[in-house]
Design a protein around this motif. Structure first.
Motif, short mmCIF file in Angstrom:
data_model
loop_
_atom_site.label_atom_id
_atom_site.label_comp_id
_atom_site.label_asym_id
_atom_site.label_seq_id
_atom_site.Cartn_x
_atom_site.Cartn_y
_atom_site.Cartn_z
N VAL A 14 0.84 -1.21 0.00
CA VAL A 14 0.00 0.00 0.00
C VAL A 14 0.87 1.26 0.00
O VAL A 14 0.58 2.22 -0.72
CB VAL A 14 -0.98 -0.01 1.19
CG1 VAL A 14 -1.66 1.35 1.36
CG2 VAL A 14 -2.03 -1.10 1.01
N LYS A 15 1.94 1.23 0.76
CA LYS A 15 2.85 2.39 0.81
C LYS A 15 3.48 2.63 -0.56
O LYS A 15 3.54 3.77 -1.04
CB LYS A 15 3.92 2.18 1.86
CG LYS A 15 4.84 3.37 2.02
CD LYS A 15 5.84 3.16 3.14
CE LYS A 15 6.73 4.39 3.27
NZ LYS A 15 7.70 4.25 4.34
N ILE A 16 3.95 1.58 -1.21
CA ILE A 16 4.54 1.71 -2.55
C ILE A 16 3.49 2.27 -3.51
O ILE A 16 3.80 3.11 -4.36
CB ILE A 16 5.08 0.36 -3.06
CG1 ILE A 16 6.31 -0.04 -2.26
CG2 ILE A 16 5.43 0.43 -4.56
CD1 ILE A 16 6.78 -1.47 -2.51
N ALA A 17 2.24 1.85 -3.37
CA ALA A 17 1.15 2.25 -4.25
C ALA A 17 0.61 3.65 -3.95
O ALA A 17 -0.28 4.12 -4.64
CB ALA A 17 0.03 1.23 -4.19
N GLY A 18 1.12 4.29 -2.90
CA GLY A 18 0.73 5.67 -2.64
C GLY A 18 -0.34 5.87 -1.60
O GLY A 18 -1.05 6.88 -1.62
N GLY A 19 -0.48 4.95 -0.68
CA GLY A 19 -1.47 5.07 0.39
C GLY A 19 -0.88 4.76 1.75
O GLY A 19 0.29 4.43 1.87
N THR A 20 -1.74 4.88 2.76
CA THR A 20 -1.37 4.52 4.12
C THR A 20 -2.41 3.52 4.62
O THR A 20 -3.60 3.83 4.65
CB THR A 20 -1.38 5.76 5.05
OG1 THR A 20 -0.46 6.71 4.53
CG2 THR A 20 -0.98 5.38 6.45
N LEU A 21 -1.96 2.34 4.99
CA LEU A 21 -2.87 1.29 5.47
C LEU A 21 -3.26 1.58 6.92
O LEU A 21 -2.39 1.79 7.76
CB LEU A 21 -2.20 -0.07 5.36
CG LEU A 21 -3.09 -1.29 5.57
CD1 LEU A 21 -4.14 -1.38 4.48
CD2 LEU A 21 -2.25 -2.56 5.57
N VAL A 22 -4.56 1.60 7.19
CA VAL A 22 -5.04 1.84 8.55
C VAL A 22 -5.21 0.51 9.27
O VAL A 22 -5.41 -0.53 8.65
CB VAL A 22 -6.36 2.64 8.58
CG1 VAL A 22 -6.18 4.00 7.94
CG2 VAL A 22 -7.48 1.88 7.91
N ASP A 23 -5.16 0.57 10.60
CA ASP A 23 -5.26 -0.66 11.38
C ASP A 23 -6.53 -0.75 12.20
O ASP A 23 -6.72 -1.69 12.95
CB ASP A 23 -4.04 -0.83 12.28
CG ASP A 23 -3.87 0.33 13.25
OD1 ASP A 23 -4.71 1.25 13.27
OD2 ASP A 23 -2.88 0.30 14.01
N HIS A 24 -7.42 0.23 12.05
CA HIS A 24 -8.72 0.16 12.72
C HIS A 24 -9.74 1.01 11.96
O HIS A 24 -9.37 1.91 11.21
CB HIS A 24 -8.61 0.59 14.19
CG HIS A 24 -8.18 2.01 14.37
ND1 HIS A 24 -6.87 2.42 14.24
CD2 HIS A 24 -8.90 3.13 14.65
CE1 HIS A 24 -6.80 3.72 14.44
NE2 HIS A 24 -8.01 4.17 14.68
N PHE A 25 -11.01 0.70 12.16
CA PHE A 25 -12.06 1.46 11.49
C PHE A 25 -12.14 2.84 12.11
O PHE A 25 -12.13 3.00 13.33
CB PHE A 25 -13.41 0.74 11.63
CG PHE A 25 -13.47 -0.54 10.85
CD1 PHE A 25 -13.46 -0.54 9.47
CD2 PHE A 25 -13.52 -1.77 11.50
CE1 PHE A 25 -13.50 -1.72 8.74
CE2 PHE A 25 -13.58 -2.96 10.79
CZ PHE A 25 -13.57 -2.93 9.40
N GLN A 26 -12.19 3.85 11.24
CA GLN A 26 -12.26 5.23 11.68
C GLN A 26 -12.99 6.04 10.61
O GLN A 26 -13.05 5.63 9.46
CB GLN A 26 -10.86 5.79 11.94
CG GLN A 26 -9.93 5.65 10.73
CD GLN A 26 -8.48 5.71 11.09
OE1 GLN A 26 -8.04 5.11 12.05
NE2 GLN A 26 -7.70 6.44 10.29
#
Length: 160
Positions: A65-77
């Protein structure tokens, strides 16, 4: 060392040309997104149908996800910008409305940013690492990437 560099190092021993291709492709993606501002990097929530819609937060998926240009979240928000659902069978479409209702307050649902990855191999084998990154890049940063995986390996789930 990142996982993709480990994969490339291993691949180099078997097929140097393929290893160079992978390295060039991933480096191109990283370079294209190098100058994105923080507000242009969306928060991404990836959930797996087989895991009762729990968030998939593996370190390998975080790297992709980081390589693809995003930030992976670890909880619903509420500020999740993109939901990506990994489809494992056709029953997904019967249960997805319940998930959408539960997450209706999120930015992703409000902005109709729900995507379904339909390829069975997604995030399963190292051999698919490059394809996984390409799929994620098309979804997360569509202004920059078109690899031809849309409608083949992933679709946008339209709420309208």
């Amino acid at each position: 060392m990142t996982k993709y560099k480990e994969i490339i190092a291993t691949l180099r021993q078997k097929d140097n040309a393929l290893a160079e291709h992978w390295e060039e492709e991933i480096d191109t993606i990283i370079h294209k997104l190098k100058f994105l501002t923080a507000d242009a990097i969306p928060s991404v929530c990836i959930i797996d149908q087989n895991n009762n819609f729990q968030i998939n937060q593996s370190s390998l998926l975080q790297e992709k996800v980081k390589i693809a240009g995003g930030t992976l979240v670890d909880h619903f928000q509420e500020d999740i910008a993109i939901f990506i659902i990994i489809q494992r069978d056709e029953s997904l479409y019967g249960v997805i409305p319940d998930f959408i209702n539960l997450q209706s307050g999120t930015k992703a649902i409000k902005n109709n940013n729900i995507y379904i990855i339909q390829t069975e191999q997604f995030d399963i084998q190292e051999d698919n690492y490059l394809q996984d990154v390409e799929i994620l890049a098309e979804i997360i940063q569509p202004k920059y990437f078109i690899f031809g995986h849309n409608d083949t390996n992933w679709i946008k789930f339209d709420l309208n």
